[in-house]
Motif scaffolding. Structure first.
Motif, PDB file in Angstrom:
ATOM      1  N   LEU A  92      61.998  17.814  65.219  1.00  0.00           N
ATOM      2  CA  LEU A  92      62.698  17.004  66.194  1.00  0.00           C
ATOM      3  C   LEU A  92      62.070  17.210  67.563  1.00  0.00           C
ATOM      4  CD1 LEU A  92      66.377  17.771  65.158  1.00  0.00           C
ATOM      5  CD2 LEU A  92      64.947  15.871  64.433  1.00  0.00           C
ATOM      6  N   ARG A  93      62.378  16.304  68.465  1.00  0.00           N
ATOM      7  CA  ARG A  93      61.901  16.446  69.836  1.00  0.00           C
ATOM      8  C   ARG A  93      62.603  17.639  70.464  1.00  0.00           C
ATOM      9  NH1 ARG A  93      59.736  12.937  73.628  1.00  0.00           N
ATOM     10  NH2 ARG A  93      60.299  13.333  75.809  1.00  0.00           N
ATOM     11  N   SER A  94      61.824  18.605  70.896  1.00  0.00           N
ATOM     12  CA  SER A  94      62.400  19.820  71.446  1.00  0.00           C
ATOM     13  C   SER A  94      63.020  19.552  72.811  1.00  0.00           C
ATOM     14  CB  SER A  94      61.304  20.889  71.588  1.00  0.00           C
ATOM     15  OG  SER A  94      60.676  21.101  70.365  1.00  0.00           O
ATOM     16  N   LYS A  95      63.991  20.336  73.167  1.00  0.00           N
ATOM     17  CA  LYS A  95      64.638  20.199  74.466  1.00  0.00           C
ATOM     18  C   LYS A  95      63.851  20.959  75.518  1.00  0.00           C
ATOM     19  CE  LYS A  95      69.298  19.681  72.599  1.00  0.00           C
ATOM     20  NZ  LYS A  95      70.659  20.221  72.605  1.00  0.00           N
ATOM     21  N   ALA A  96      63.542  20.289  76.610  1.00  0.00           N
ATOM     22  CA  ALA A  96      62.816  20.938  77.693  1.00  0.00           C
ATOM     23  C   ALA A  96      63.779  21.792  78.503  1.00  0.00           C
ATOM     24  CB  ALA A  96      62.179  19.886  78.592  1.00  0.00           C
ATOM     25  N   ASN A  97      63.313  22.938  78.935  1.00  0.00           N
ATOM     26  CA  ASN A  97      64.195  23.829  79.679  1.00  0.00           C
ATOM     27  C   ASN A  97      63.930  23.795  81.171  1.00  0.00           C
ATOM     28  OD1 ASN A  97      61.799  25.235  80.012  1.00  0.00           O
ATOM     29  ND2 ASN A  97      62.273  26.754  78.438  1.00  0.00           N
ATOM     30  N   GLY A  98      62.950  22.981  81.620  1.00  0.00           N
ATOM     31  CA  GLY A  98      62.717  22.841  83.036  1.00  0.00           C
ATOM     32  C   GLY A  98      61.951  23.979  83.661  1.00  0.00           C
ATOM     33  N   SER A  99      61.586  24.992  82.895  1.00  0.00           N
ATOM     34  CA  SER A  99      60.860  26.119  83.454  1.00  0.00           C
ATOM     35  C   SER A  99      59.375  25.936  83.229  1.00  0.00           C
ATOM     36  CB  SER A  99      61.342  27.413  82.790  1.00  0.00           C
ATOM     37  OG  SER A  99      61.066  27.361  81.404  1.00  0.00           O
ATOM     38  N   SER A 100      58.587  26.894  83.706  1.00  0.00           N
ATOM     39  CA  SER A 100      57.150  26.809  83.538  1.00  0.00           C
ATOM     40  C   SER A 100      56.774  27.005  82.081  1.00  0.00           C
ATOM     41  CB  SER A 100      56.470  27.890  84.396  1.00  0.00           C
ATOM     42  OG  SER A 100      56.778  27.692  85.768  1.00  0.00           O
ATOM     43  N   PRO A 101      55.636  26.419  81.655  1.00  0.00           N
ATOM     44  CA  PRO A 101      55.194  26.627  80.279  1.00  0.00           C
ATOM     45  C   PRO A 101      55.056  28.105  79.960  1.00  0.00           C
ATOM     46  CG  PRO A 101      53.914  24.912  81.345  1.00  0.00           C
ATOM     47  CD  PRO A 101      54.750  25.551  82.417  1.00  0.00           C
ATOM     48  N   PRO A 102      55.465  28.529  78.757  1.00  0.00           N
ATOM     49  CA  PRO A 102      55.455  29.956  78.414  1.00  0.00           C
ATOM     50  C   PRO A 102      54.049  30.507  78.223  1.00  0.00           C
ATOM     51  CG  PRO A 102      56.088  28.631  76.533  1.00  0.00           C
ATOM     52  CD  PRO A 102      56.015  27.698  77.688  1.00  0.00           C
ATOM     53  N   VAL A 103      53.087  29.643  77.947  1.00  0.00           N
ATOM     54  CA  VAL A 103      51.712  30.089  77.760  1.00  0.00           C
ATOM     55  C   VAL A 103      50.809  29.187  78.586  1.00  0.00           C
ATOM     56  CG1 VAL A 103      52.102  31.005  75.446  1.00  0.00           C
ATOM     57  CG2 VAL A 103      51.482  28.615  75.722  1.00  0.00           C
ATOM     58  N   PRO A 104      49.599  29.631  78.898  1.00  0.00           N
ATOM     59  CA  PRO A 104      48.677  28.762  79.650  1.00  0.00           C
ATOM     60  C   PRO A 104      48.452  27.450  78.904  1.00  0.00           C
ATOM     61  CG  PRO A 104      47.870  31.024  79.592  1.00  0.00           C
ATOM     62  CD  PRO A 104      49.043  30.970  78.665  1.00  0.00           C
ATOM     63  N   TYR A 105      48.678  26.360  79.606  1.00  0.00           N
ATOM     64  CA  TYR A 105      48.528  25.035  79.004  1.00  0.00           C
ATOM     65  C   TYR A 105      47.295  24.397  79.636  1.00  0.00           C
ATOM     66  CZ  TYR A 105      50.113  20.733  76.734  1.00  0.00           C
ATOM     67  OH  TYR A 105      50.216  19.639  75.921  1.00  0.00           O
ATOM     68  N   GLU A 106      46.151  24.620  79.010  1.00  0.00           N
ATOM     69  CA  GLU A 106      44.890  24.157  79.569  1.00  0.00           C
ATOM     70  C   GLU A 106      44.165  23.283  78.559  1.00  0.00           C
ATOM     71  OE1 GLU A 106      42.822  27.677  80.590  1.00  0.00           O
ATOM     72  OE2 GLU A 106      44.171  28.233  82.240  1.00  0.00           O
ATOM     73  N   ALA A 107      43.311  22.415  79.075  1.00  0.00           N
ATOM     74  CA  ALA A 107      42.563  21.496  78.231  1.00  0.00           C
ATOM     75  C   ALA A 107      41.604  22.257  77.319  1.00  0.00           C
ATOM     76  CB  ALA A 107      41.800  20.498  79.089  1.00  0.00           C
ATOM     77  N   LEU A 108      41.532  21.822  76.087  1.00  0.00           N
ATOM     78  CA  LEU A 108      40.579  22.383  75.128  1.00  0.00           C
ATOM     79  C   LEU A 108      39.241  21.651  75.276  1.00  0.00           C
ATOM     80  CD1 LEU A 108      42.940  22.571  72.014  1.00  0.00           C
ATOM     81  CD2 LEU A 108      42.126  24.487  73.403  1.00  0.00           C
ATOM     82  N   PRO A 109      38.172  22.215  74.733  1.00  0.00           N
ATOM     83  CA  PRO A 109      36.865  21.546  74.830  1.00  0.00           C
ATOM     84  C   PRO A 109      36.905  20.159  74.203  1.00  0.00           C
ATOM     85  CG  PRO A 109      36.629  23.797  74.018  1.00  0.00           C
ATOM     86  CD  PRO A 109      38.082  23.510  74.037  1.00  0.00           C
ATOM     87  N   GLY A 110      36.035  19.272  74.669  1.00  0.00           N
ATOM     88  CA  GLY A 110      35.943  17.936  74.096  1.00  0.00           C
ATOM     89  C   GLY A 110      35.275  17.977  72.735  1.00  0.00           C
ATOM     90  N   PHE A 111      35.486  16.931  71.942  1.00  0.00           N
ATOM     91  CA  PHE A 111      34.910  16.881  70.602  1.00  0.00           C
ATOM     92  C   PHE A 111      33.378  16.842  70.656  1.00  0.00           C
ATOM     93  CE2 PHE A 111      39.199  15.198  69.690  1.00  0.00           C
ATOM     94  CZ  PHE A 111      39.561  16.066  68.667  1.00  0.00           C
ATOM     95  N   ARG A 112      32.826  16.305  71.715  1.00  0.00           N
ATOM     96  CA  ARG A 112      31.375  16.228  71.832  1.00  0.00           C
ATOM     97  C   ARG A 112      30.753  17.579  72.172  1.00  0.00           C
ATOM     98  NH1 ARG A 112      30.513  10.600  75.287  1.00  0.00           N
ATOM     99  NH2 ARG A 112      31.514   9.192  73.780  1.00  0.00           N
ATOM    100  N   ASP A 113      31.593  18.505  72.587  1.00  0.00           N
ATOM    101  CA  ASP A 113      31.083  19.807  73.038  1.00  0.00           C
ATOM    102  C   ASP A 113      31.075  20.856  71.941  1.00  0.00           C
ATOM    103  OD1 ASP A 113      30.835  18.691  75.585  1.00  0.00           O
ATOM    104  OD2 ASP A 113      32.898  19.247  76.125  1.00  0.00           O
ATOM    105  N   VAL A 114      31.474  20.477  70.718  1.00  0.00           N
ATOM    106  CA  VAL A 114      31.502  21.451  69.626  1.00  0.00           C
ATOM    107  C   VAL A 114      30.689  20.907  68.460  1.00  0.00           C
ATOM    108  CG1 VAL A 114      33.763  22.350  70.314  1.00  0.00           C
ATOM    109  CG2 VAL A 114      33.622  20.497  68.625  1.00  0.00           C
TER     110      VAL A 114
END
Length: 404
Positions: free
Chosen positions: A71-93
């Motif tokens: 199900l769609r999880s409920k947002a708690n309005g706080s900061s993300p619990p883990v670093p939420y950063e972009a992963l490498p592009g598909f062309r880069d692997v």
């Protein structure tokens, strides 16, 4: 990136899908995905093509330990619990690592943001939006059947983002004198900048030649379809337009689900007619059914005739019929054109629900009656001509200039 995404959108929609159970789809007009995105835009929300601008309408995020929840999880309005950063592009692997990267990106997109606050987690939301666009591109260009693990993760992403509780704010079908529906601005979902790309991702997945229906039906199952159909009650017309296209493609690809889809739509109609008289997606569902009816094989099955009598004809009863009358008329005339013997049943059904005190609704019925009569053969006309002319006689004595 966004221009590339829009340029790659499909220009044509499949016109029909043959069926073993006697049904096929042939939507009369399927615009390109670009047109679908443009036309879905509402005046309140501006141009949804500008995904960068819309990505700021958002807020909180879910804890990572809830990602398994379909199900769609409920947002708690706080900061993300883990670093939420972009992963490498598909062309880069390397090619050997692309599938693992695809699964990682899918898992990353299971984090659901709350879009009610336009000031929180702007960077994280933009990262997710960019990742979703990459997923759309990957599925569109996939070369090789999707594995069982990938199918499971794809459906999990779609379920987590799309299957949610719709707004509980009741939408009144305001019907004025003469059944002129008062124009209301529809409720636009602030999460649409992300939902739109998820819907496009789902559409590309369903239509991809690399999606094996026999394997995917384990995940695109009855529960998935049921919850997808529940979303047709969304007040956002852009979402209903996407749902119409997606359900059309699922019906065409997953033949095993066709009876269940028709039965579920029947149940939606029954509840609408006899219980609530409130549903935002009746017109869209009828448009899909019109295409299904168009593809019914002859002779018509008893199941299909019962659907006409028990669901379509009683749809003339609700007061908000102007919202879907055009689509209803098309579906009913399709039945008469398929089997001229049904004309008597349809005409008597119209007479049963004929409006007594509402002239504008009477005008709609007369227009529909005219279309039905054009497809009626003399033997069927003779069966119902006595009650039909009695009603026409009453209409001629009406004080309303359009009726009389």
């Amino acid at each position: 990136m966004i221009k590339n995404f829009l340029n790659k959108l499909p220009k044509k929609q499949v016109k029909s899908a043959e069926s073993r159970d006697g049904g096929s789809l042939a939507l009369s007009s399927n615009a390109s995905t670009t047109s679908r995105i443009n036309s879905a835009s509402g005046a309140r929300s501006g141009n949804v093509n500008s995904l960068e601008n819309n990505s700021t309408q958002n807020s909180g995020v879910n804890h990572g330990n809830k990602l398994h929840d379909p199900l769609r999880s409920k947002a708690n309005g706080s900061s993300p619990p883990v670093p939420y950063e972009a992963l490498p592009g598909f062309r880069d692997v390397p090619s050997a690592e692309k599938q693992n990267l695809f699964i990682r990106k899918l898992s990353m997109c299971c984090v659901v943001f709350d879009f009610t606050d336009p000031t929180k987690h702007l960077n994280e939301k933009d990262v997710k939006r960019q990742t979703l666009v990459e997923l759309v591109d990957y599925v569109s260009s996939a070369n090789g059947k999707f594995s069982d693990v990938v199918l499971q993760e794809i459906v999990r992403v779609v379920s987590t983002n799309l299957f949610r509780t719709l707004s509980t704010q009741p939408r009144e079908n305001k019907v004025l004198e003469g059944l002129d529906v008062e124009e209301e601005e529809p409720l636009m979902d602030p999460a649409w900048p992300h939902l739109q790309i998820v819907y496009e991702f789902l559409l590309r997945f369903v239509t991809s030649p690399e999606t094996d229906a026999k394997l995917a039906k384990r995940y695109v199952d009855h529960s998935f379809i049921l919850r997808l159909l529940d979303l047709f009650d969304s007040e956002d017309p852009r979402e209903r337009e996407y749902l119409k296209t997606v359900l059309h493609r699922i019906y065409g690809k997953f033949m095993v689900h066709r009876p269940f889809i028709r039965k579920t739509i029947n149940n939606i109609f029954y509840r609408f007619i006899f219980e609530t008289e409130k549903h935002n997606g009746i017109a869209e569902l009828l448009e899909i059914l019109g295409s299904i009816i168009n593809g019914f094989a002859l002779p018509l099955k008893e199941e299909h005739k019962l659907f006409l009598v028990r669901a379509l004809i009683p749809l003339h009863k609700p007061k908000c019929i102007p919202m879907y009358h055009q689509q209803l008329t098309y579906s009913i005339t399709q039945f008469v054109e398929k089997d001229c013997k049904l004309a008597d049943t349809v005409i008597r059904g119209l007479l049963k629900y004929w409006p007594i005190t509402n002239s504008s609704k009477e005008v709609m019925f007369l227009g529909e009656l005219e279309e039905v009569l054009e497809a009626t053969q003399p033997p069927e006309f003779q069966r119902c001509m006595v009650p039909l002319f009695r009603q026409i006689g009453r209409c001629m004595s009406s004080s309303h200039f359009q009726v009389g």
